[in-house]
Scaffold this active site. Structure first.
Site, PDB file in Angstrom:
ATOM      1  N   ARG A  90     -29.302  -2.091 -18.434  1.00  0.00           N
ATOM      2  CA  ARG A  90     -29.962  -2.531 -19.672  1.00  0.00           C
ATOM      3  C   ARG A  90     -29.333  -3.798 -20.265  1.00  0.00           C
ATOM      4  O   ARG A  90     -29.368  -4.002 -21.470  1.00  0.00           O
ATOM      5  CB  ARG A  90     -29.983  -1.399 -20.712  1.00  0.00           C
ATOM      6  CG  ARG A  90     -30.758  -0.169 -20.265  1.00  0.00           C
ATOM      7  CD  ARG A  90     -32.220  -0.495 -19.993  1.00  0.00           C
ATOM      8  NE  ARG A  90     -32.933   0.658 -19.464  1.00  0.00           N
ATOM      9  CZ  ARG A  90     -33.154   0.880 -18.177  1.00  0.00           C
ATOM     10  NH1 ARG A  90     -32.718   0.016 -17.268  1.00  0.00           N
ATOM     11  NH2 ARG A  90     -33.807   1.937 -17.763  1.00  0.00           N
ATOM     12  N   SER A  94     -37.715   3.956 -25.952  1.00  0.00           N
ATOM     13  CA  SER A  94     -36.454   4.690 -25.873  1.00  0.00           C
ATOM     14  C   SER A  94     -35.483   4.175 -26.928  1.00  0.00           C
ATOM     15  O   SER A  94     -35.196   2.981 -26.988  1.00  0.00           O
ATOM     16  CB  SER A  94     -35.833   4.536 -24.485  1.00  0.00           C
ATOM     17  OG  SER A  94     -36.654   5.136 -23.506  1.00  0.00           O
ATOM     18  N   GLU A  98     -30.545   1.469 -27.966  1.00  0.00           N
ATOM     19  CA  GLU A  98     -31.268   0.601 -27.029  1.00  0.00           C
ATOM     20  C   GLU A  98     -32.245  -0.280 -27.804  1.00  0.00           C
ATOM     21  O   GLU A  98     -32.492  -1.421 -27.439  1.00  0.00           O
ATOM     22  CB  GLU A  98     -32.020   1.423 -25.981  1.00  0.00           C
ATOM     23  CG  GLU A  98     -32.693   0.581 -24.923  1.00  0.00           C
ATOM     24  CD  GLU A  98     -33.170   1.389 -23.730  1.00  0.00           C
ATOM     25  OE1 GLU A  98     -34.197   1.016 -23.135  1.00  0.00           O
ATOM     26  OE2 GLU A  98     -32.518   2.396 -23.371  1.00  0.00           O
TER      27      GLU A  98
END
Length: 305
Positions: free
Chosen positions: A178, A227, A297
């Site tokens: 990520r 998310s 996130e």
């Protein structure tokens, strides 16, 4: 809150600028949460040249950031000082050449997956499960359903803070979970991805399975931000949230989705503060229950009301 209008002074510094500059632009419509304050200036460049002109002339003391589809963005209620750059139609092109797909940074990930499928290119179907645009997929090494951006990435073009053009290969991107290692003052403008030969109908069927899986397990038709937390090594964020007893937890107009506990939902009238407070409450509950520190996130930007 509203900000001083600096659009005229910016125009004077940038002769030939073609893109739109909007003062005190509402950010709520640009975020999937549909909440948050104003941007002091919203700039929509016409194309890469227009973006480069703007970046080169923008005074160093003016803060700025780039937004895409706003799928993983929470704008705080006090808004954003400085400039928000939004990549629009000028960054929305898709070209297929053999097994390669070139896409502008503003193209939704799902459109790239569909273009690859129609061309019989296998390996890009996972993009169907990412609710964002290519620029965000590059910046965050977006991934879903067993695939990540780094797996199919070939190269990317970008504009640096001084207005110069930069090209990155996979090594220069420095992809990790990520994240990518490209400096945050660089704006991606397009990327090339490569797959392998595949059967068009089989690829489309795989994409349909991803669509059905998302619809049955995620609150896709709600005001959500995707998310919320990254998966800690060896753990699933949603399981940690669920085990901490946070399923359905509500603060103000914000709720932990009963369908998928790694999603926060705006029930209709949530403030950004409601959503962020709920997220921090969930992090505290998980910390107390498991000792694990969840990392956001979703990108939270701006100032509180």
């Amino acid at each position: 809150m509203t900000f001083p209008d600096i659009t005229s002074s910016l125009r004077l510094l940038m002769p030939g600028l073609r893109g739109a500059l909007e003062a005190n632009a509402p950010m709520a419509p640009l975020s999937w949460f549909r909440t948050g304050g104003l941007a002091q200036v919203l700039f929509t460049p016409v194309d890469e040249d227009d973006l480069a002109l703007f970046m080169a002339a923008l005074p160093s003391e003016v803060p700025w950031m780039v937004v895409g589809l706003g799928s993983n963005l929470l704008v705080r209620d006090g808004g954003l000082e400085g400039v928000v750059i939004r990549l629009g139609k000028g960054f929305g092109g898709i070209e297929v050449d053999g097994l390669a797909v070139k896409a502008g940074a503003g193209v939704p990930d799902v459109k790239v997956a569909r273009a690859a499928a129609e061309a019989g290119i296998k390996g890009l179907s996972f993009l169907r499960g990412i609710p964002g645009a290519i620029g965000g997929a590059l910046r965050m090494n977006g991934g879903a359903y067993g695939g990540e951006t780094k797996d199919v990435f070939v190269s990317a073009r970008a504009v640096a803070r001084d207005g110069s053009r930069v090209t990155y290969d996979v090594a220069a991107m420095g992809f990790t979970y990520r994240r990518c290692a490209v400096p945050t003052d660089v704006v991606f403008t397009e990327a090339v991805f490569r797959g392998v030969p595949g059967d068009r109908e089989e690829i489309l069927a795989e994409m349909q399975r991803i669509t059905e899986s998302r619809s049955s397990t995620q609150p896709v038709n709600t005001r959500t931000g995707g998310s919320t937390f990254k998966n800690p090594p060896g753990h699933s964020a949603w399981k940690l949230v669920d085990e901490a007893g946070c399923r359905g937890l509500t603060i103000g107009g914000a709720q932990v989705s009963p369908m998928h506990t790694n999603f926060l939902v705006n029930l209709g009238n949530a403030s950004a503060a409601d959503i962020e407070t709920l997220g921090e409450t969930v992090r505290e509950c998980v910390r107390n229950q498991s000792g694990i520190e969840l990392e956001w996130e979703i990108k939270r930007v701006g100032t509180p009301a």
